[in-house]
Motif scaffolding. Structure first.
Motif, short mmCIF file in Angstrom:
data_model
loop_
_atom_site.label_atom_id
_atom_site.label_comp_id
_atom_site.label_asym_id
_atom_site.label_seq_id
_atom_site.Cartn_x
_atom_site.Cartn_y
_atom_site.Cartn_z
N PRO A 111 0.82 -1.22 0.00
CA PRO A 111 0.00 0.00 0.00
C PRO A 111 0.86 1.27 0.00
N HIS A 112 0.25 2.33 -0.49
CA HIS A 112 0.92 3.64 -0.51
C HIS A 112 1.01 4.19 0.91
N VAL A 113 2.16 4.71 1.27
CA VAL A 113 2.34 5.32 2.60
C VAL A 113 1.88 6.77 2.53
N THR A 114 0.81 7.10 3.22
CA THR A 114 0.29 8.46 3.20
C THR A 114 0.90 9.28 4.32
N SER A 115 1.32 10.47 3.99
CA SER A 115 1.90 11.37 5.00
C SER A 115 0.86 12.34 5.54
N ASP A 116 -0.34 12.33 4.97
CA ASP A 116 -1.40 13.25 5.40
C ASP A 116 -2.64 12.42 5.76
N GLN A 117 -2.89 12.33 7.06
CA GLN A 117 -4.01 11.50 7.53
C GLN A 117 -5.32 12.25 7.61
N ARG A 118 -5.28 13.56 7.38
CA ARG A 118 -6.45 14.39 7.71
C ARG A 118 -7.73 13.97 6.99
N GLU A 119 -7.63 13.70 5.68
CA GLU A 119 -8.85 13.36 4.95
C GLU A 119 -9.47 12.07 5.45
N ASN A 120 -8.65 11.06 5.70
CA ASN A 120 -9.19 9.79 6.20
C ASN A 120 -9.77 9.95 7.60
N VAL A 121 -9.12 10.77 8.43
CA VAL A 121 -9.65 11.01 9.78
C VAL A 121 -11.00 11.72 9.69
N GLU A 122 -11.09 12.73 8.83
CA GLU A 122 -12.36 13.48 8.70
C GLU A 122 -13.46 12.56 8.17
N ARG A 123 -13.15 11.73 7.20
CA ARG A 123 -14.16 10.79 6.69
C ARG A 123 -14.63 9.83 7.79
N ALA A 124 -13.69 9.37 8.62
CA ALA A 124 -14.04 8.44 9.70
C ALA A 124 -14.95 9.12 10.72
N ILE A 125 -14.65 10.38 11.04
CA ILE A 125 -15.50 11.11 12.00
C ILE A 125 -16.91 11.26 11.44
N ARG A 126 -17.00 11.63 10.18
CA ARG A 126 -18.32 11.83 9.56
C ARG A 126 -19.10 10.51 9.53
N ARG A 127 -18.42 9.43 9.21
CA ARG A 127 -19.11 8.15 9.12
C ARG A 127 -19.71 7.73 10.45
N VAL A 128 -18.99 7.97 11.55
CA VAL A 128 -19.44 7.53 12.87
C VAL A 128 -20.41 8.50 13.51
N THR A 129 -20.17 9.80 13.35
CA THR A 129 -20.96 10.81 14.09
C THR A 129 -22.03 11.48 13.24
N ASN A 130 -21.93 11.35 11.90
CA ASN A 130 -22.84 12.05 11.00
C ASN A 130 -22.78 13.56 11.17
N ALA A 131 -21.66 14.06 11.66
CA ALA A 131 -21.51 15.50 11.89
C ALA A 131 -21.40 16.23 10.56
N ALA A 132 -22.07 17.39 10.50
CA ALA A 132 -22.03 18.19 9.28
C ALA A 132 -20.80 19.08 9.25
N ASP A 133 -20.50 19.68 10.40
CA ASP A 133 -19.37 20.60 10.49
C ASP A 133 -18.27 20.00 11.37
N ILE A 134 -17.10 19.83 10.80
CA ILE A 134 -15.96 19.32 11.55
C ILE A 134 -14.81 20.30 11.35
N ASP A 135 -14.34 20.90 12.43
CA ASP A 135 -13.27 21.90 12.27
C ASP A 135 -11.90 21.22 12.27
N ALA A 136 -10.90 21.99 11.84
CA ALA A 136 -9.55 21.45 11.68
C ALA A 136 -8.95 21.00 13.00
N GLN A 137 -9.27 21.71 14.09
CA GLN A 137 -8.75 21.34 15.38
C GLN A 137 -9.27 19.98 15.83
#
Length: 387
Positions: A111-137
């Protein structure tokens, strides 16, 4: 002894000499700030190779940053062994090993080694919480917690229990079970995209070492002598990988300083450095480097005073300076950040007016957010600066 090995020992103090010439078995070097740690470690490797006691091609020296690894390689190069010794970060060394064995285990590409986890983390948060607004912090905090679970060897299913036992509070006002679900969702997001993150590299090599005996033996056979720099910042995951690399091999040298642990927020601990003698007894050498060649006596005395007031003060070295002298250390308190910034800029302006080179002045801040006020105050004094 060859002339080259004699040359390598030149200029070492007694403590450094003891560390450099202890070549077999477990060695611990407690090295204070400015005590010549990198000098000692690289001389030790070069000395052993020059004598013929070590095969440079089977020497692995791991450290924590690309910059530190490059510095180590450069020094080894000047000592004549830089081309053969492997000096790398934990992740770089492990990735090389993973690439070497991957096709023997899996039919799919690495697999490709990703140096930026942010997009996958944001997708995971949305999938579990159904949150509409997720800030960078929120994304940063969740990412940091996911990384902490990995380096601490905490599986998603165990996360709620660990939180309960240690009173750990998940970030972003999430309860432990929901956060465990986010970890699982994050792993799923990576898998779908054919990605792994940096900590996965170490986890995968641990998996190979645990479950594939022949491949583990092949990796171990490539490491005859292991040196671990900044050992006070080793995480449980890195410690696990180190012990798997070694197997029954006792040719390991660790170097560190309990007073310089800076990655505790990410799961690191000086525990393994402090208990190295218990884990690897008996040691061939246990050396303390407490002579600071970098700092003036005034700075060293102030540092000793600060450390003497720390709760873990019995773990810390008492340093002594090898330099002749310097100005006293000043300590000024201000009521606000703005007053502090103006005071710093005014002091530098007075120094410059007295003939001091502005390039010889430095301002260190605890966090980046403190810098704009300092910069504004320097501009107001007509002082140019570089951040």
């Amino acid at each position: 002894m060859s002339a080259s090995s004699e040359t390598i020992l030149e200029g070492l103090d007694d403590a450094q000499m003891s560390a450099v010439t202890a070549l077999d078995g477990p060695v611990r070097i407690i090295a204070g700030a400015g005590a010549g740690k990198t000098r000692t470690v690289t001389r030790r490797i070069a000395y052993a190779c020059a004598r013929g006691d070590w095969d440079a091609r089977k020497v692995l020296a791991v450290t924590f940053s690309v910059k530190a690894a490059a510095e180590m390689r450069a020094r080894l190069q000047t000592l004549g062994v830089g081309d053969d010794v492997t000096a790398a970060t934990f992740h770089s060394a492990a990735l090389q090993q993973l690439r070497r064995v991957w096709d023997d285990i899996f039919e799919t590409p690495l697999p490709h080694v990703t140096s930026d986890q942010r997009e996958n983390v944001e997708r995971a948060i949305r999938r579990v919480t159904n949150a509409a607004d997720i800030d960078a912090q929120q994304v940063r905090d969740v990412r940091a917690e996911i990384n902490w679970t990995k380096v601490s060897l905490v599986a998603p299913d165990d996360y709620p229990r660990v939180c309960s036992a240690t009173r750990r509070q998940p970030p972003a006002e999430l309860d432990p079970q929901r956060f465990a679900d986010i970890i699982t969702a994050y792993e799923g997001e990576k898998t779908v995209r054919g990605q792994i993150d940096f900590d996965d590299i170490l986890l995968l090599v641990c998996h190979v070492m645990d479950d594939y005996e022949e491949l583990a033996a092949s990796i171990r056979s490539s490491i005859g002598w292991l040196t671990v720099d900044e050992y006070q910042d080793v995480s449980p995951l890195q410690h696990r990988l180190m012990t798997l690399w070694l197997g029954n091999n006792r040719n390991v040298c660790v170097v560190g300083d309990p007073a310089q642990t800076i990655y505790s927020f990410a799961g690191a601990s000086s525990y393994d450095l402090l208990h190295f003698a218990d884990e690897f007894r008996p040691l061939t050498a246990d050396v303390t480097l407490n002579t600071d060649y970098r700092s003036t006596p005034q700075v060293v005395r102030y540092a000793n005073r600060v450390l003497a007031a720390a709760p873990e003060r019995e773990q810390y070295l008492v340093l002594r300076s090898a330099r002749s002298g310097g100005p006293r250390v000043g300590h000024t308190c201000y009521d606000t950040d703005e007053e502090e910034a103006r005071g710093i800029a005014a002091r530098i302006a007075r120094l410059v007016a007295g003939g001091v080179d502005p390039g010889a002045c430095a301002v260190l801040t605890r966090i980046n957010a403190q810098q704009p006020a300092i910069c504004a105050a320097l501009r107001a004094e007509g002082l140019r600066y570089r951040v």
